[in-house]
Design an enzyme around this catalytic site. Structure first.
Site, mmCIF file in Angstrom:
data_model
loop_
_atom_site.group_PDB
_atom_site.id
_atom_site.type_symbol
_atom_site.label_atom_id
_atom_site.label_comp_id
_atom_site.label_asym_id
_atom_site.label_seq_id
_atom_site.Cartn_x
_atom_site.Cartn_y
_atom_site.Cartn_z
ATOM 1 N N GLY A 88 0.837 -1.165 0.094
ATOM 2 C CA GLY A 88 0.028 0.021 0.187
ATOM 3 C C GLY A 88 0.877 1.362 0.221
ATOM 4 O O GLY A 88 0.440 2.274 0.593
ATOM 5 N N ASP A 145 -7.298 0.227 0.444
ATOM 6 C CA ASP A 145 -6.043 0.748 0.931
ATOM 7 C C ASP A 145 -5.915 2.336 1.693
ATOM 8 O O ASP A 145 -5.330 2.436 2.578
ATOM 9 C CB ASP A 145 -5.169 0.703 -0.393
ATOM 10 C CG ASP A 145 -4.567 -0.463 -0.972
ATOM 11 O OD1 ASP A 145 -4.887 -1.532 -0.634
ATOM 12 O OD2 ASP A 145 -3.471 -0.572 -1.507
#
Ligand code: PMV
Length: 333
Positions: free
Chosen positions: A122, A168
């Site tokens: 991420g 995310d």
């Protein structure tokens, strides 16, 4: 000058299926991206000290739009698009709140990230969240976290050609373990699990992997059942999380990895790390993020697992990924 940081994440369950409306449960970890923003007369200058690149500086302005740097153009273009779009969101948020000069505001943006790029941890979401927050504060506006998360999602969706989930960006903003299903996002109260990350030093192209799963699903409609099965794993996983039932959690992580492999997003290096972790006593192990290369996450004794992963030829780094509960942090400079 303002600075914000945001964490990376691993997926306990649900990547890829989340793109089709199934739930996913990502978990923020203690690796951070730090973004410092300072006003300048006009344009946008971005410096990245550590994005798993050699370091680069790019100037966007009236006269200079072509970066002269020695890194892969596609990687650079992706990294720059995230920052560029995040700054656009920050300008828009401040302008909507009556900051007159916001739309034309120039910025110097410095990114320092501990999160490897494109490895399933991420990195882009963390950079985008921290950039939006630092740039809006530099314009004198403090956004509610929910809005930072929402604007960050819009950035990811735009850069990834419409193929992104809120997972995310919501996780990087809120921290902890979160649950995302379509538009609905919430944090989960969960125990601090002993998680270890294994990293093969590589990167997967999220957009290309998402498109690959979509194609497979179109060619073989029954692949849709595999995607729904991942959703079932996530729903069962939530119950196991709430009960801190680590045996079931591990088993479900193993099933999730098998289903991701079935839709073609695992890799030899990821499978090797997954099996090494299981052989070393992990309760479960799976790839995390888009796949194709990058990272796995394993549940079990951190020392044992780190040691075992260190012997896997394709493993470049292995570390205990502690849970981050802060999410977005507004830092002292
Ligand atoms: O590898 P990452 O960190 O970009 O995660 C991608 C997760 C996907 O579900 C494959 C895509 C998404 O936007 O949710």
């Amino acid at each position: 000058m303002t600075a914000s940081t945001a964490p990376g994440k691993v997926y306990l369950f649900g990547e890829h299926a989340v793109v089709y409306g199934e739930p996913a449960v990502p978990c923020a970890i203690g690796l951070r991206a730090r973004v410092t923003v300072e006003r300048r007369a006009d344009g946008l200058r971005v410096q990245a000290g550590d994005l798993s690149l050699d370091g680069f500086a790019v100037e966007y302005g009236a006269t200079d739009t072509t970066p002269e740097v020695d890194v892969s153009p596609s990687l650079l273009e992706a990294a720059m698009s995230y920052v560029n779009e995040a700054v656009t969101q920050a300008r828009e948020a401040a302008a909507e709140r009556g900051v007159e000069a916001a739309r034309a505001a120039g910025f110097e943006v410095t990114v320092d990230s501990e999160i490897p790029l494109g490895a399933g941890l991420g990195s882009s979401a963390a950079v985008v969240v921290a950039t939006i927050d630092a740039a809006t504060r530099e314009l004198g506006v403090e956004l509610p976290r929910e809005e930072v998360a929402d604007r960050a999602y819009r950035v990811e969706r735009s850069v990834q050609n419409g193929e992104a989930s809120r997972a995310d960006t919501f996780c990087a903003t809120m921290g902890g373990v979160v649950r995302v299903e379509g538009e609905s996002c919430r944090t989960l109260g969960t125990p601090d699990l002993p998680l270890v990350v294994g990293y093969d030093g590589g990167a997967g192209d999220t957009g290309a992997l998402v498109a690959q799963v979509r194609e497979l699903r179109e060619t073989y409609p029954f692949v849709g059942d595999t995607v729904s099965a991942i959703g079932d794993v996530v729903r069962r996983g939530e119950t196991a999380l709430a009960a801190d039932d680590r045996e079931t959690l591990g088993e479900l992580m193993n099933i999730n990895h098998g289903l991701l492999a079935a839709v073609g997003v695992s890799a030899r290096s990821l499978d090797a790390m997954v099996w090494a972790a299981r052989d070393a006593g992990a309760r479960g192990a799976k790839l995390t993020g888009a796949g194709g290369g990058g990272c796995i996450v394993a549940l079990g004794d951190p020392d044992e697992l780190e040691r075992a992963l260190a012997y896997v030829p394709g493993c470049e780094d292995a570390f205990h990924a502690e849970l981050d509960t802060d999410g977005l942090r507004r830092e002292e400079r």
